[in-house]
Design a protein around this motif. Structure first.
Motif, PDB file in Angstrom:
ATOM      1  N   ALA A 122      25.325  -0.527  50.707  1.00 14.82           N
ATOM      2  CA  ALA A 122      26.747  -0.436  50.430  1.00 14.82           C
ATOM      3  C   ALA A 122      27.298   0.509  49.254  1.00 14.82           C
ATOM      4  CB  ALA A 122      27.574  -1.522  50.501  1.00 14.82           C
ATOM      5  N   LEU A 123      26.323   0.231  48.080  1.00 16.36           N
ATOM      6  CA  LEU A 123      26.469   0.666  46.932  1.00 16.36           C
ATOM      7  C   LEU A 123      26.200   2.178  46.665  1.00 16.36           C
ATOM      8  CD1 LEU A 123      27.651   0.100  44.021  1.00 16.36           C
ATOM      9  CD2 LEU A 123      25.278  -0.453  43.425  1.00 16.36           C
ATOM     10  N   PHE A 124      25.093   2.391  47.667  1.00 11.50           N
ATOM     11  CA  PHE A 124      24.527   3.845  47.635  1.00 11.50           C
ATOM     12  C   PHE A 124      25.510   4.810  48.516  1.00 11.50           C
ATOM     13  CE2 PHE A 124      22.535   7.349  49.791  1.00 11.50           C
ATOM     14  CZ  PHE A 124      21.710   7.897  48.791  1.00 11.50           C
ATOM     15  N   LEU A 125      26.316   4.177  49.585  1.00 12.78           N
ATOM     16  CA  LEU A 125      27.230   4.791  50.495  1.00 12.78           C
ATOM     17  C   LEU A 125      28.511   4.975  49.589  1.00 12.78           C
ATOM     18  CD1 LEU A 125      26.699   3.321  54.008  1.00 12.78           C
ATOM     19  CD2 LEU A 125      26.126   5.553  53.182  1.00 12.78           C
ATOM     20  N   ALA A 126      28.771   4.040  48.769  1.00 15.20           N
ATOM     21  CA  ALA A 126      30.459   4.097  48.238  1.00 15.20           C
ATOM     22  C   ALA A 126      29.879   5.358  47.035  1.00 15.20           C
ATOM     23  CB  ALA A 126      30.550   2.886  47.558  1.00 15.20           C
ATOM     24  N   GLY A 127      28.701   5.309  46.572  1.00 14.85           N
ATOM     25  CA  GLY A 127      28.601   6.377  45.456  1.00 14.85           C
ATOM     26  C   GLY A 127      28.522   7.670  45.974  1.00 14.85           C
ATOM     27  N   ALA A 128      27.874   7.658  47.226  1.00  9.67           N
ATOM     28  CA  ALA A 128      27.827   9.194  47.830  1.00  9.67           C
ATOM     29  C   ALA A 128      29.443   9.409  48.373  1.00  9.67           C
ATOM     30  CB  ALA A 128      26.884   8.915  49.104  1.00  9.67           C
ATOM     31  N   ALA A 129      29.948   8.784  48.863  1.00 16.29           N
ATOM     32  CA  ALA A 129      31.601   8.876  49.312  1.00 16.29           C
ATOM     33  C   ALA A 129      32.278   9.438  48.287  1.00 16.29           C
ATOM     34  CB  ALA A 129      32.062   7.758  49.817  1.00 16.29           C
ATOM     35  N   SER A 130      32.076   8.818  46.812  1.00 14.03           N
ATOM     36  CA  SER A 130      32.722   9.330  45.662  1.00 14.03           C
ATOM     37  C   SER A 130      32.416  10.532  45.235  1.00 14.03           C
ATOM     38  CB  SER A 130      32.291   8.083  44.537  1.00 14.03           C
ATOM     39  OG  SER A 130      32.983   8.259  43.300  1.00 14.03           O
ATOM     40  N   VAL A 131      30.926  10.856  45.183  1.00 12.35           N
ATOM     41  CA  VAL A 131      30.533  12.272  44.872  1.00 12.35           C
ATOM     42  C   VAL A 131      31.023  13.303  45.791  1.00 12.35           C
ATOM     43  CG1 VAL A 131      28.515  13.766  44.813  1.00 12.35           C
ATOM     44  CG2 VAL A 131      28.549  11.444  43.687  1.00 12.35           C
ATOM     45  N   VAL A 132      31.007  13.058  47.096  1.00 10.00           N
ATOM     46  CA  VAL A 132      31.625  13.831  48.349  1.00 10.00           C
ATOM     47  C   VAL A 132      32.976  14.230  47.909  1.00 10.00           C
ATOM     48  CG1 VAL A 132      32.206  14.350  50.486  1.00 10.00           C
ATOM     49  CG2 VAL A 132      29.800  13.421  49.928  1.00 10.00           C
ATOM     50  N   ALA A 133      33.806  12.883  47.675  1.00 10.11           N
ATOM     51  CA  ALA A 133      35.164  13.102  47.418  1.00 10.11           C
ATOM     52  C   ALA A 133      35.596  14.190  46.162  1.00 10.11           C
ATOM     53  CB  ALA A 133      35.832  11.966  47.200  1.00 10.11           C
ATOM     54  N   GLY A 134      34.889  13.942  45.235  1.00  6.73           N
ATOM     55  CA  GLY A 134      34.876  14.487  43.841  1.00  6.73           C
ATOM     56  C   GLY A 134      34.583  16.044  43.877  1.00  6.73           C
ATOM     57  N   ALA A 135      33.467  16.500  44.821  1.00  9.21           N
ATOM     58  CA  ALA A 135      32.924  17.786  45.144  1.00  9.21           C
ATOM     59  C   ALA A 135      34.197  18.441  46.032  1.00  9.21           C
ATOM     60  CB  ALA A 135      31.697  17.668  45.938  1.00  9.21           C
ATOM     61  N   LEU A 136      34.750  17.780  47.079  1.00 12.79           N
ATOM     62  CA  LEU A 136      35.819  18.339  47.731  1.00 12.79           C
ATOM     63  C   LEU A 136      36.915  18.751  46.961  1.00 12.79           C
ATOM     64  CD1 LEU A 136      35.826  16.302  50.998  1.00 12.79           C
ATOM     65  CD2 LEU A 136      35.100  18.408  50.916  1.00 12.79           C
ATOM     66  N   LEU A 137      37.262  17.738  45.981  1.00 12.94           N
ATOM     67  CA  LEU A 137      38.568  18.073  45.039  1.00 12.94           C
ATOM     68  C   LEU A 137      38.142  19.316  44.112  1.00 12.94           C
ATOM     69  CD1 LEU A 137      39.616  14.442  44.412  1.00 12.94           C
ATOM     70  CD2 LEU A 137      40.619  16.261  45.731  1.00 12.94           C
ATOM     71  N   TRP A 138      36.814  19.483  43.749  1.00 10.25           N
ATOM     72  CA  TRP A 138      36.733  20.605  42.859  1.00 10.25           C
ATOM     73  C   TRP A 138      36.360  21.719  43.514  1.00 10.25           C
ATOM     74  CZ3 TRP A 138      32.078  17.974  39.581  1.00 10.25           C
ATOM     75  CH2 TRP A 138      32.557  17.280  38.836  1.00 10.25           C
ATOM     76  N   ALA A 139      36.174  21.568  44.717  1.00  5.26           N
ATOM     77  CA  ALA A 139      35.941  22.923  45.521  1.00  5.26           C
ATOM     78  C   ALA A 139      37.421  23.526  45.846  1.00  5.26           C
ATOM     79  CB  ALA A 139      35.195  22.689  47.056  1.00  5.26           C
TER      80      ALA A 139
END
Length: 186
Positions: A122-139
């Motif tokens: 769950a912690l790994f998935l939450a971290g991955a979701a956070s990175v993906v959300a941040g990358a989408l925003l930066w894109a």
């Protein structure tokens, strides 16, 4: 130690779910309102991590990671609340930095403490979701407030749900270990 970690996860998860629901229910909010909502969320999340870091026993590295994440959350939260007139692109960059940084920290913690936590998935998935959300925003830093609210709202719901799932799993592991401990002393 597990009880404190469980309550930290519950507080962070509840704050994330609350923020996510508000961001999705009112996606047409202005960048200023979204900045305030996000700022409060980041402050609660950061404060929970700081409290956990200073009241936690055990691994010094884990405590330092919580302290660094908490300090970042508080700094980002204060920035968002103190600068409510922030433009959507500036808010996107601010949220993106926070999301990627906290996501990487959660992934690192999940890998580093996988044997101790029993909720690393769950912690790994939450971290991955956070990175993906941040990358989408930066894109796409030029997205408007409505798209920003939707991306951040979905991320917050997912992240909060995973934090609550991790807290529940941690509670189950603690409850299951308790009878075994008592049986040894009998």
């Amino acid at each position: 130690m597990r009880r404190q970690l469980r309550w930290t996860l519950v507080l962070r998860g509840a704050a994330a779910v609350s923020f996510g629901m508000m961001a999705l229910v009112w996606p047409e909010v202005t960048a200023s309102a979204l900045a305030l909502l996000f700022g409060v969320y980041a402050l609660v999340d950061g404060a929970a991590l700081l409290v956990s870091a200073f009241h936690r026993e055990g691994d010094r590295t884990h405590r330092l990671a919580h302290a660094a994440g908490g300090a970042l959350g508080v700094a980002v939260g204060v920035t968002a609340v103190a600068w409510p007139g922030i433009t959507a692109p500036a808010l996107v960059v601010l949220v993106g930095v926070w999301a990627v940084t906290t996501g990487v920290a959660e992934i690192w913690a999940a890998v580093r403490f996988r044997r101790e936590l029993h909720h690393e998935w769950a912690l790994f998935l939450a971290g991955a979701a956070s990175v993906v959300a941040g990358a989408l925003l930066w894109a796409r830093p030029d997205v408007g407030a409505i798209i920003l609210a939707q991306i951040v709202g979905v991320y917050a719901l997912l992240s909060g749900g995973l934090a609550l799932a991790a807290a529940r799993r941690l509670h189950g592991a603690t409850t299951a270990a308790r009878p075994a401990r008592h049986a040894r002393h009998a």
